[in-house]
Structure formats: C-alpha cells, structure tokens
Design a protein around this motif. Structure first.
Motif: not given
Length: 817
Positions: A71-72, A74, A79, A122, A158-159, A188, A190-192, A216
């Motif tokens: 899902k994520a 960094t 995660t 995570t 990091d995305e 949407s 990235k980062p959030a 989110p």
C-alpha cells in the motif's frame, strides 16, 4: 436422532455393507446413531452409539492468505495489506505471520514479533535502496498454513506522485436556504497530499453546521441547514511536495429577498394621486429582483388594495385617491424564490401641497465692467417642487420695462454674468425662480450700477534691466505690467539715484514722454555707479516702482565680436548654377564691428550684393555660375578683437569637357577611343559619358554611346575607307557638359606595316662595271600593294651601303661599279 430429541429418524432402508454415509446433517448439531441387521425372518436388535457425535468439518491448517498488496513505500518503511484465506482449516485464525527476504539472500525472516490479527502491517527500520520480497501465512490451533504468494521485489524509496483531483460537483451550485449541500470528490498523490478547504480565500472551519471529512482517497465538505452567508466561492486544494491541484465551486444559497429599504419617499402628492419611491432590498436573496408588489390602504380601513405587481422600478404612481383621505403604502420585493416581508410607509394625506417658488432676496451685483456684470442671489424656498430655472431680468434705471437677459435656462447656479451692457448706462436687475408648477414672484430690484470698467493703479513693470551703456548714458528695457488696472498705460516714469545718495531723480518729467518699454537715460557722469527704477502710469496713477536688480557703472562698454551663423553658413554650401547664393550671419559686439567679406583672400566679385545692418550682414550673388564657387570668409573686427568664419561654396553645374581625347587601334571597321575625366566635375559625380561620331562628308553627329561610365570606348561598325570625326562629353546630375572633338579625321583602314624582305636575291649576269640582279616577291606586303624595291650596294670591306635606285619590277641592272 438429534441429541436433544427423543425420536429416531431412519436415514436408509437397505445397506448391505458394513459402513454408510449419512447426508443432510446440520453442522454444529450433536447426533446419536443406531444400526440393526435384517434378514428374511426380520430385523434384529439395534446397537446404539455410546455418546453423541458433534457434526463439524475435520480441522486442518488454514489455506494461504489472499491478495497480499503493497500500500505504501518510503525510504525506510513498507506498508502491506492482505485478505484472510478462503478456508480457515475448520478453526478460527489465531494470528498472521509476515516474512521478508532481502533480494540476494535465500531465507525468509519473520517480521512480526507478536501475535498479529490485523491484516495491515507497516515494516519499519528498513535501509534506503534495499529490495525485499514479502509473504504472509495464517495460523489456527492446528498450526501455520501455507504462505501467500510473494510480492514483487520492493525497493525502499520515497514514492512520488503529483496530486490528482476528481470532483463530483460542477462550477456552480444553487441551494435553497435551509437545505443541506455537500461538495465531494476523490484525490490521490504520493506522499499523501494535504487537503484544505477555502471559502472566498478564507480557511473553512468546522462547526455545528459545517463538517469536513477526509479519507486517504476521498474528501467531503458538508453544510447543514444552509444560510445566505454560506454563499461564496469554495475552493479545495490538494497539495504535496510535488505540486497542488485546486477545484472551485460557486455556491449560491438563495432565498426570498429582504424587505425594500425605507423610508417610503413621497416624491409628489396631489389630491388624486401620489408618486412614491424607495430603495431596493439590501439582500436580493441571491436572485435578481423580478418585480415589486405595491398596495395601498385607507388609514381608516383595514383592507389593502392592490396597485400593481408588475413594476421593476423603485418608483410608482399611486392613482385613484380621494382628496383629504390619509393613505399608507405597502411594498413587497419578489424574486424567483419568494416574496419579501413588506415595507410600510407613514400615513400621507391626498392633497395638493406644492406651489410656485418664493421670490429670491435682493440680488447683489459684482465684477462690473463696461459691458457686463455678475448678478448673485440666494436660493429661495422652492414651493415643494425642485427649482428648474432662474429668470434674470434687467432694465435701465429710468426705464419701466424689464427685459430677460438670456433665453437659455439658468440652473443650478445662483449667479449669472449678464453680457451686452451699454458702457456708461445705469442698470437694475431682478431674479425669479421657476419650478414645474410655474414662475414665482420676482426679487426686489438690485441697487443701481453703472456699466463701466473699474480703474485701479497698474502693477509694476516686469523685469527692468540695463541693456547697454556708454560713458554718459544707460539704455534701459522692461516688459509691460502684468495688470494694467483696466486702464490704458499712458507711459512710464524713469528715476535714477547715485549709489550712496538718498534722493531719486527723474529722468523724464512726464509719463507720456516714454510710451514704449525702453528709455535712454542721458547726462550721467562717467565712472559713477547709478541705480535705476521704472513706474507704470495709467489714469488711476503711478504703479509701485520696479528696480533694475544691480547698480550700473557708467562707462563705454567693449564687447569682442561674436558671430552667430545662419544655416546657410555651414562648412560647405551647395548652390545650383543659376540660383541665388545667400550667406548671412548675426553679428554682435560693442562697438559694432567692421565687416569684411572675401573670396580666396581676395575681394569678392563685383556682382555680389553685400548688406550690413546693425545686427548682421548678408552676401548675395544672383545667377551663380561655376566660377562663383570657392572659399568665402567673413571677418568682423572692433577694438575688442576680431573673428573670422569661412564657408566653402560649391556651385553645382554641368561638368567641363573631357581631356586628352585620343584615337588608336584604327581598323577598317573600328577604332579605340580614350579620354581623361574633366578637370571640373561641376561639383557632382560624373554619371556617364556621351560618345558621338560624324562622317566627314556629313553634318550630322551620331551617338555611339550615351551611358558609358568608363573613360574609353571601342567604336565599331565603321565603313572601310571612310573618314570620321569623334567627340565626347561628360554628364552629371545637372546636365551634359561641352564636347571635346578630335582635331583631324581618321580613316577607317587597317594599319600599314613595312613589307617583308624580297626573297632569293641573286645575280644573273656580271660585267666589269655592272651586275644584273633578280629576286622574288616578299612573303608579306605589310597590308598594302608594294610600290617598288630599293636597291643598295656595298663595296666589299666597307661599312656603308650606297643607294642605287628604286625599281618597280623584280629585276635591276646595277651600273657604275
């Protein structure tokens, strides 16, 4: 049978084997079973299970978990989420085991340390740039099941993805007051991203009515029981480190309008009608006012009567009133969403309440001149109706008839300049006011005045100065006063004073002896210093004096000569032949310098007109010719010095004749002509040469070249044996110059050369005093027929040849030897 029932239920009729499968049981219930054998004689006794049997599937380890997703990511964490296995092995899942493998290693290592039932985890503390695979297993009371399928290799970094925004609402939204509305969408990044809501550029804050919900992936702004103040431009901003996106919506919360703004103004009141006006509502409810509803009511009755409901203006005529009755007016505003509360007027009686204006007070007369005067008055009571015009009248004091001073309206000012008065006459003036009811009574007449200009003393003269001086005089100059006091300036009085004395002496006794703005003060003593002042005089008297700024010492003034050149005295002056040459300059100097014009250091031509004035000099030559060109000089000289300027004059004319005309390379059909440029090009570039020829036997010249820029030409197409004359002229932009001509004609023949030597000379006979010789013709005759042969002889040993004779034939007898 079920354990909690007593009745048995048969499940099969005939079973020949020693086992059977029982269908149709309910999972989770307990059952007893019994079996009896049967033969042809009958059924034997039943054998029963000793204890109840609970119906359930057999317990195994769980299946592998499903849908393991990242899902994520960094630079130091990952995660992951997953779904439970399709089958839990017949027992509840007690925990999940998450494992990871560093790419390049063989073994998986457990990531979770404690029992974990969440399906999201995570992994933290990872090293940036490392790449991992992950898998997850489910556990129940039996044990750990198979692991899920591995994730793709995941690199810790990091995305970054710029925000996206997908809104469910349009640019505009209209909501009725009291209704709820919401602004929703998806986003949407990235980062959030951070989500911010603004209304009219102010951050929206939550309260009892306004709710903000952000997940989110989704966003929502909800407003309950909307009010008019919720109207505005809403903006949602989705922003992260890579950028931002914005969405806008203009929300208009609409309602019926507020009441019209009072008070109700009674603009006009008559016995049978009124005209009322009001102001629009402060709040139109977010929708344009479509119309106003006007009603009237007799103050002594309770019934409101409609007047109109179709007006869009903020004024209305209330008709059909009864004289003497009191009325109230009620006004509503209406838009698409309803009708406002009413605005109610005070009571007003229907009667005529307007009249003509009162008479103004006695007017005052100002700024009187010989042909005009300004009449000023105060505004009178307008009789209840606005004054629309004033009427100003005049009359001579001894006359009885009043006359209007203008046909044009006089409004809104309360003063008027009356023109066209007769100088010396005595006048009175009066004023009347007018409104739409009519013209009021006139004012009392003004005090009588005479039409004449007021006279005052003039202002002082302007900028007096000493412009020249000698050993016993000073020349003064000044400008007229700025104000003449409305009377003609008679003249000026000039006074002077020795420096150190207190007494001022008059240079002229009467003003009319100095009507101009300059004066020469004479009889002064050389070497002394004086002060000067000037007064202007008109019929009212003398002005204040204007002083020359600095004291002046009386002595002869010497100034070296100075030349201010006109445009025609530039360094080089071009003039076309036949035109007039003008050279001029302004000359200054004290005393005035001696003026001398010269050309090339000699006297100028007698045809030149020279004029010398007190301020300059001019030289003029009419019908110029080329010889008038040259260097002209102007010299001015006085005891203080001298000055000379020069100008080169070029007289532009046709060029002179070309030089050194020469004919060469004569042939039977051509010849070559050369020449040199003229000594004088006429002050302009030679543009071309004209070449002509003439048969000696003819009087007509024929042009063979008219555009040649070269100084040579090949004359072709000559007639062999014909004699020709040639001539050449130069041209510039001012015309063609004179021709230069060949002195003698040339004949068009090929050039002649001496013949070649005779061939094969030998003797054919010899005697004691003579020799017979013969020879052959030479190979070349030189371009012409051979006319003879020269025979010479030489004694052996001698140096000299002796001529014998010329013979026409190819033989000769030399005698006398």
């Amino acid at each position: 049978r079920e354990s909690d029932h007593r009745a048995w239920t048969p499940v099969t009729c005939t079973v020949t084997r020693q086992n059977a499968t029982i269908q149709g049981l309910i999972q989770g219930k307990a059952y007893f079973f019994r079996i009896a054998a049967e033969n042809i004689i009958g059924m034997g006794p039943f054998t029963e299970t000793t204890k109840e049997i609970l119906i359930r599937d057999p317990i195994t380890v769980p299946d592998r978990p499903e849908d393991l997703e990242v899902k994520a990511v960094t630079k130091n964490s990952v995660t992951l989420t997953w779904n439970p296995p399709k089958y839990n092995g017949g027992s509840d899942i007690t925990m999940y085991v998450l494992e990871s493998r560093l790419i390049g290693k063989d073994k998986f290592h457990k990531v979770t340390k404690e029992k974990m039932l969440d399906r999201k985890f995570t992994v933290e503390g990872l090293k940036e740039g490392d790449t991992y695979e992950y898998r997850v297993s489910a556990c129940n009371i039996v044990g750990q099941g198979k692991p899920s399928f591995c994730t793709k290799p995941i690199t810790c970094k990091d995305e970054i993805a710029p925000p996206t925004l997908d809104l469910d609402f349009r640019d505009k939204l209209i909501v009725r007051v009291g209704e709820a509305f919401s602004l929703t969408g998806r986003y949407s990044g990235k980062p959030a991203p951070k989500v911010t809501w603004l209304k009219d550029d102010i951050v929206v804050k939550e309260d009892d009515r306004i709710k903000i919900k952000t997940t989110p992936t989704t966003l929502c702004l909800g407003v309950l029981k909307s009010v008019r103040e919720d109207t505005g431009k809403y903006c949602v901003t989705v922003e992260n480190s890579t950028g931002s996106r914005k969405g806008y919506c203009q929300v208009n919360v609409v309602d019926r309008p507020s009441p019209p703004v009072g008070p109700v103004i009674f603009d006009e009141v008559f016995k049978d009608h009124m005209v009322v006006s009001w102001k629009p509502p402060l709040d139109d409810g977010g929708s344009e006012i479509t119309n106003y509803i006007i009603e009237k009511k007799d103050a002594h009755k309770d019934v409101w009567m409609p007047v109109t409901s179709a007006t869009v203006k903020t004024t209305c005529k209330i008709p059909k009133l009864l004289e003497g009755r009191e009325y109230q007016i009620r006004i509503y505003a209406e838009n698409l969403y309803g009708i406002s509360d009413p605005l109610i007027s005070d009571e007003m009686k229907a009667k005529d309440r307007f009249r003509v204006p009162d008479a103004p007070e006695q007017p005052i007369i100002k700024d009187i001149t010989k042909d005009s005067a300004v009449v000023v008055w105060n505004k009178p009571y307008d009789g209840g109706k606005p004054i629309t015009n004033y009427i100003v009248e005049k009359k001579e004091t001894m006359a009885t008839r009043w006359v209007k001073v203008t046909k044009d309206p006089i409004f809104p000012g309360t003063k008027f300049k009356v023109p066209d008065l007769l100088e010396g006459c005595q006048y009175e003036f009066r004023v009347s006011a007018e409104n739409e009811i009519g013209v009021g009574d006139p004012s009392p007449p003004s005090k009588p005045i005479f039409a004449r200009d007021p006279i005052a003393k003039p202002s002082p003269p302007v900028n007096p100065e000493a412009v020249d001086k000698t050993k016993n005089s000073v020349d003064l100059s000044w400008q007229p006063p700025r104000h003449d006091g409305n009377s003609k300036i008679i003249g000026y009085l000039i006074e002077y004073q020795k420096v150190g004395d207190e007494e001022w002496k008059q240079a002229n006794l009467t003003a009319d002896s100095c009507p101009e703005t300059n004066y020469k003060v004479t009889g002064l003593t050389e070497g002394l210093t004086y002060k000067f002042r000037v007064k202007a005089v008109n019929a009212a008297g003398e002005s204040d004096p204007a002083h020359v700024p600095d004291p002046v010492e009386v002595k002869d003034r010497l100034e070296p000569p100075e030349l201010i050149l006109d445009a025609n005295m530039a360094r080089e002056q071009h003039v076309k032949a036949g035109d007039t040459l003008r050279l001029s300059a302004v000359i200054k100097g004290v005393p005035f310098p001696k003026v001398t014009w010269k050309k090339e250091d000699h006297e100028v031509s007698p045809k030149a007109d020279i004029e010398v004035t007190g301020v300059g000099s001019k030289l003029e030559i009419r019908n110029t010719v080329h010889e008038d060109g040259g260097m002209y000089s102007l010299t001015v000289e006085n005891p203080a010095g001298s000055k000379t300027v020069s100008v080169k004059v070029v007289v532009l004319d046709k060029p002179g004749p070309p030089r050194n005309l020469n004919i060469s390379d004569v042939r039977s059909d051509s010849c070559y002509i050369t020449w040199m440029e003229p000594e004088d090009d006429g002050g302009s570039v030679i543009t071309n040469y004209v070449v002509e020829r003439r048969d000696v036997a003819s009087a007509q010249w024929v042009a063979i070249s008219s555009s040649s820029k070269k100084r040579s030409h090949m004359a072709k197409y000559l007639m062999e044996g014909t004699q020709y004359l040639f001539r050449v002229a130069a041209e510039n932009q001012y015309g063609r110059g004179p021709y230069v001509e060949t002195l003698k004609p040339i004949k068009a023949i090929d050039p002649l050369h001496p013949p070649g030597p005779p061939k094969n000379l030998h003797h054919v006979d010899v005697d004691k005093t003579e020799v017979s010789l013969v020879w052959n013709r030479p190979d070349r005759d030189g371009g012409a027929e051979i006319t003879g042969y020269l025979v010479e002889y030489q004694e052996d040993g001698a140096d000299e040849w002796t001529k014998f004779q010329t013979v026409p034939m190819l033989d000769c007898v030399v005698t006398g030897l």
